[in-house]
Enzyme design. Structure first.
Site, PDB file in Angstrom:
ATOM      1  N   LYS A  13       0.838  -1.215   0.000  1.00 20.10           N
ATOM      2  CA  LYS A  13       0.000   0.000   0.000  1.00 20.10           C
ATOM      3  C   LYS A  13       0.868   1.260   0.000  1.00 20.10           C
ATOM      4  O   LYS A  13       0.638   2.170  -0.763  1.00 20.10           O
ATOM      5  CB  LYS A  13      -0.905   0.052   1.251  1.00 20.10           C
ATOM      6  CG  LYS A  13      -1.887  -1.082   1.363  1.00 20.10           C
ATOM      7  CD  LYS A  13      -2.764  -0.935   2.594  1.00 20.10           C
ATOM      8  CE  LYS A  13      -2.005  -0.958   3.905  1.00 20.10           C
ATOM      9  NZ  LYS A  13      -1.355  -2.245   4.217  1.00 20.10           N
ATOM     10  N   ARG A  88      -8.962   1.276   8.907  1.00 24.16           N
ATOM     11  CA  ARG A  88      -8.606  -0.120   9.164  1.00 24.16           C
ATOM     12  C   ARG A  88      -9.730  -0.851   9.895  1.00 24.16           C
ATOM     13  O   ARG A  88      -9.585  -2.036  10.182  1.00 24.16           O
ATOM     14  CB  ARG A  88      -7.348  -0.173  10.001  1.00 24.16           C
ATOM     15  CG  ARG A  88      -6.075  -0.405   9.182  1.00 24.16           C
ATOM     16  CD  ARG A  88      -4.936  -0.524  10.175  1.00 24.16           C
ATOM     17  NE  ARG A  88      -3.776  -1.177   9.680  1.00 24.16           N
ATOM     18  CZ  ARG A  88      -2.678  -0.557   9.255  1.00 24.16           C
ATOM     19  NH1 ARG A  88      -2.634   0.737   9.185  1.00 24.16           N
ATOM     20  NH2 ARG A  88      -1.633  -1.258   8.897  1.00 24.16           N
ATOM     21  N   ARG A 127      11.453  -6.184   4.657  1.00 24.49           N
ATOM     22  CA  ARG A 127      11.215  -4.738   4.570  1.00 24.49           C
ATOM     23  C   ARG A 127      12.210  -4.002   5.470  1.00 24.49           C
ATOM     24  O   ARG A 127      12.451  -4.388   6.607  1.00 24.49           O
ATOM     25  CB  ARG A 127       9.781  -4.410   4.998  1.00 24.49           C
ATOM     26  CG  ARG A 127       9.549  -2.910   5.124  1.00 24.49           C
ATOM     27  CD  ARG A 127       8.104  -2.525   5.008  1.00 24.49           C
ATOM     28  NE  ARG A 127       7.275  -3.023   6.079  1.00 24.49           N
ATOM     29  CZ  ARG A 127       5.962  -2.801   6.157  1.00 24.49           C
ATOM     30  NH1 ARG A 127       5.360  -2.104   5.201  1.00 24.49           N
ATOM     31  NH2 ARG A 127       5.274  -3.283   7.148  1.00 24.49           N
ATOM     32  N   ARG A 160      11.445  -2.716  11.238  1.00 21.26           N
ATOM     33  CA  ARG A 160      10.491  -2.198  12.224  1.00 21.26           C
ATOM     34  C   ARG A 160      10.184  -3.269  13.269  1.00 21.26           C
ATOM     35  O   ARG A 160      10.068  -4.445  12.939  1.00 21.26           O
ATOM     36  CB  ARG A 160       9.186  -1.793  11.521  1.00 21.26           C
ATOM     37  CG  ARG A 160       9.241  -0.406  10.914  1.00 21.26           C
ATOM     38  CD  ARG A 160       8.120  -0.129   9.940  1.00 21.26           C
ATOM     39  NE  ARG A 160       6.813  -0.652  10.322  1.00 21.26           N
ATOM     40  CZ  ARG A 160       5.720  -0.494   9.577  1.00 21.26           C
ATOM     41  NH1 ARG A 160       5.785   0.170   8.446  1.00 21.26           N
ATOM     42  NH2 ARG A 160       4.576  -0.999   9.965  1.00 21.26           N
ATOM     43  N   ARG A 171      -0.521  -9.362  13.143  1.00 20.21           N
ATOM     44  CA  ARG A 171      -1.049  -8.278  12.308  1.00 20.21           C
ATOM     45  C   ARG A 171      -1.942  -8.837  11.205  1.00 20.21           C
ATOM     46  O   ARG A 171      -2.950  -8.231  10.841  1.00 20.21           O
ATOM     47  CB  ARG A 171       0.108  -7.469  11.702  1.00 20.21           C
ATOM     48  CG  ARG A 171       0.899  -6.738  12.762  1.00 20.21           C
ATOM     49  CD  ARG A 171       2.101  -6.042  12.183  1.00 20.21           C
ATOM     50  NE  ARG A 171       1.749  -4.875  11.403  1.00 20.21           N
ATOM     51  CZ  ARG A 171       2.560  -4.292  10.530  1.00 20.21           C
ATOM     52  NH1 ARG A 171       3.753  -4.787  10.303  1.00 20.21           N
ATOM     53  NH2 ARG A 171       2.178  -3.228   9.878  1.00 20.21           N
TER      54      ARG A 171
HETATM   55  P1  ADP Z   1       2.264  -1.764   3.257  1.00 21.85           P
HETATM   56  O1  ADP Z   1       2.304  -0.274   3.163  1.00 21.85           O
HETATM   57  O2  ADP Z   1       1.048  -2.358   2.577  1.00 21.85           O
HETATM   58  O3  ADP Z   1       2.439  -2.280   4.643  1.00 21.85           O
HETATM   59  P2  ADP Z   1       4.848  -1.652   1.821  1.00 21.85           P
HETATM   60  O4  ADP Z   1       4.531  -0.762   0.656  1.00 21.85           O
HETATM   61  O5  ADP Z   1       5.668  -1.068   2.910  1.00 21.85           O
HETATM   62  O6  ADP Z   1       3.494  -2.335   2.405  1.00 21.85           O
HETATM   63  O7  ADP Z   1       5.551  -2.959   1.240  1.00 21.85           O
HETATM   64  C1  ADP Z   1       5.968  -4.037   2.079  1.00 21.85           C
HETATM   65  C2  ADP Z   1       7.339  -4.568   1.631  1.00 21.85           C
HETATM   66  O8  ADP Z   1       7.221  -5.197   0.364  1.00 21.85           O
HETATM   67  C3  ADP Z   1       8.379  -3.461   1.469  1.00 21.85           C
HETATM   68  O9  ADP Z   1       9.642  -3.962   1.842  1.00 21.85           O
HETATM   69  C4  ADP Z   1       8.316  -3.132  -0.021  1.00 21.85           C
HETATM   70  O10 ADP Z   1       9.555  -2.599  -0.470  1.00 21.85           O
HETATM   71  C5  ADP Z   1       8.009  -4.504  -0.630  1.00 21.85           C
HETATM   72  N1  ADP Z   1       7.159  -4.443  -1.829  1.00 21.85           N
HETATM   73  C6  ADP Z   1       6.172  -3.532  -2.107  1.00 21.85           C
HETATM   74  N2  ADP Z   1       5.578  -3.810  -3.290  1.00 21.85           N
HETATM   75  C7  ADP Z   1       6.183  -4.920  -3.767  1.00 21.85           C
HETATM   76  C8  ADP Z   1       5.998  -5.740  -4.953  1.00 21.85           C
HETATM   77  N3  ADP Z   1       5.055  -5.450  -5.858  1.00 21.85           N
HETATM   78  N4  ADP Z   1       6.792  -6.833  -5.067  1.00 21.85           N
HETATM   79  C9  ADP Z   1       7.718  -7.136  -4.136  1.00 21.85           C
HETATM   80  N5  ADP Z   1       7.953  -6.435  -3.020  1.00 21.85           N
HETATM   81  C10 ADP Z   1       7.194  -5.331  -2.817  1.00 21.85           C
HETATM   82  P1  AMP Z   2       1.330   0.717   8.920  1.00 20.63           P
HETATM   83  O1  AMP Z   2       2.522   1.572   8.815  1.00 20.63           O
HETATM   84  O2  AMP Z   2       0.156   1.226   8.099  1.00 20.63           O
HETATM   85  O3  AMP Z   2       1.626  -0.736   8.645  1.00 20.63           O
HETATM   86  O4  AMP Z   2       0.823   0.823  10.449  1.00 20.63           O
HETATM   87  C1  AMP Z   2       1.642   0.358  11.518  1.00 20.63           C
HETATM   88  C2  AMP Z   2       0.802   0.187  12.773  1.00 20.63           C
HETATM   89  O5  AMP Z   2       0.223   1.456  13.150  1.00 20.63           O
HETATM   90  C3  AMP Z   2      -0.402  -0.765  12.658  1.00 20.63           C
HETATM   91  O6  AMP Z   2      -0.048  -2.128  12.824  1.00 20.63           O
HETATM   92  C4  AMP Z   2      -1.290  -0.222  13.793  1.00 20.63           C
HETATM   93  O7  AMP Z   2      -0.827  -0.652  15.058  1.00 20.63           O
HETATM   94  C5  AMP Z   2      -1.070   1.278  13.695  1.00 20.63           C
HETATM   95  N1  AMP Z   2      -2.059   1.907  12.788  1.00 20.63           N
HETATM   96  C6  AMP Z   2      -1.809   2.538  11.603  1.00 20.63           C
HETATM   97  N2  AMP Z   2      -2.944   2.977  11.034  1.00 20.63           N
HETATM   98  C7  AMP Z   2      -3.949   2.598  11.870  1.00 20.63           C
HETATM   99  C8  AMP Z   2      -5.371   2.719  11.837  1.00 20.63           C
HETATM  100  N3  AMP Z   2      -6.014   3.314  10.818  1.00 20.63           N
HETATM  101  N4  AMP Z   2      -6.081   2.211  12.882  1.00 20.63           N
HETATM  102  C9  AMP Z   2      -5.468   1.607  13.928  1.00 20.63           C
HETATM  103  N5  AMP Z   2      -4.149   1.433  14.015  1.00 20.63           N
HETATM  104  C10 AMP Z   2      -3.381   1.917  12.997  1.00 20.63           C
END
Ligand code: ADP
Ligand code: AMP
Length: 213
Positions: A13, A88, A127, A160, A171
């Site tokens: 995302k 969420r 990541r 992280r 999660r």
């Molecule tokens: P989210 O915001 O949904 O938690 P991220 O955008 O941070 O996810 O992506 C999660 C991990 O996967 C990161 O390390 C990112 O660089 C990697 N990633 C994102 N999109 C892709 C893809 N299409 N293919 C492979 N790895 C990806």
């Molecule tokens: P993210 O960076 O989007 O993966 O969010 C990391 C963490 O932040 C999540 O696992 C939750 O603990 C918290 N968080 C982020 N956005 C929300 C939301 N909309 N509602 C509740 N918790 C959130």
């Protein structure tokens, strides 16, 4: 253009939201980034949020909704935004919906980045995040130019706390229970679009651009 990114943690995302923000010139609003910035700065909100985040749990709606509504009330959001990680829960979506309706406005697209759980666990372990500027990398798929260092701001990259394997499964459970029902919620509003998030990130983005035009 007001866009919501849906999908499991690690579905991509944030990666796609940043690309959308750049191409369509709208702010990228990530509640996760806002919480992490608060943790880094040692604020009261950050200390409260950290208790939940470290366990892979959602931060309570009361805290989350307020920071999001404050953020989107900013001047830079008046022509649109891409929301990453919000809503969420169904109550969060309902509050957002109500706030927008009061302004005679609505969400244009909810894009579900669809990735099965098996792929997610692998992705999260690889990541690496920059806590200073919010950039994310993947040690195999999207490595930084210099090992462990952010390309954008030169800060050190970290795994992280909530990307550690024991927390990732939590999660995912939370996602299936509390967040996945939003897919139906936005489908019922006629704004849901689904993209295959297992593709290369450029192909995922191409699919999104086809939807957004
Ligand atoms: P989210 O915001 O949904 O938690 P991220 O955008 O941070 O996810 O992506 C999660 C991990 O996967 C990161 O390390 C990112 O660089 C990697 N990633 C994102 N999109 C892709 C893809 N299409 N293919 C492979 N790895 C990806
Ligand atoms: P993210 O960076 O989007 O993966 O969010 C990391 C963490 O932040 C999540 O696992 C939750 O603990 C918290 N968080 C982020 N956005 C929300 C939301 N909309 N509602 C509740 N918790 C959130």
């Amino acid at each position: 253009m007001k866009i919501i990114m849906l999908g499991a943690p690690g579905a991509g995302k944030g990666t796609q939201a940043k690309m959308i923000a750049e191409k369509y010139d709208v702010p990228h609003v990530s509640t996760g980034d806002i919480f992490r910035a608060n943790i880094k700065n040692g604020t009261q909100l950050g200390m409260e949020a950290k208790k939940y985040m470290d366990q892979g749990l959602l931060v309570p709606d009361e805290l989350t909704v307020k920071i999001l509504l404050d953020r989107v009330a900013n001047e830079d959001c008046k022509n649109g935004y891409v929301l990453d990680g919000f809503p969420r829960t169904i109550p969060q979506a309902e509050v957002l919906d109500k706030a927008l309706t009061e302004l005679g406005d609505k969400i244009d697209y909810a894009i579900d980045v669809d990735v099965p759980d098996e792929n997610i666990v692998k992705r999260m372990g690889g990541r690496r995040a920059c806590l200073a500027c919010g950039a994310t990398y993947h040690i195999e798929h999207i490595p930084p130019k210099k090992d462990g260092i952010c390309d954008t701001c030169g800060e050190k990259l970290v795994l992280r706390d909530d990307d550690k394997p024991e927390t990732v499964q939590n999660r995912l459970n939370v996602y299936h229970e509390q967040t996945q029902p939003l897919i139906e919620f936005y489908a019922a509003k006629g704004v849901l679009k689904t993209v295959d998030g297992t593709q290369d990130m450029k192909d995922v983005f191409e699919a999104i651009v086809k939807i957004l035009g």
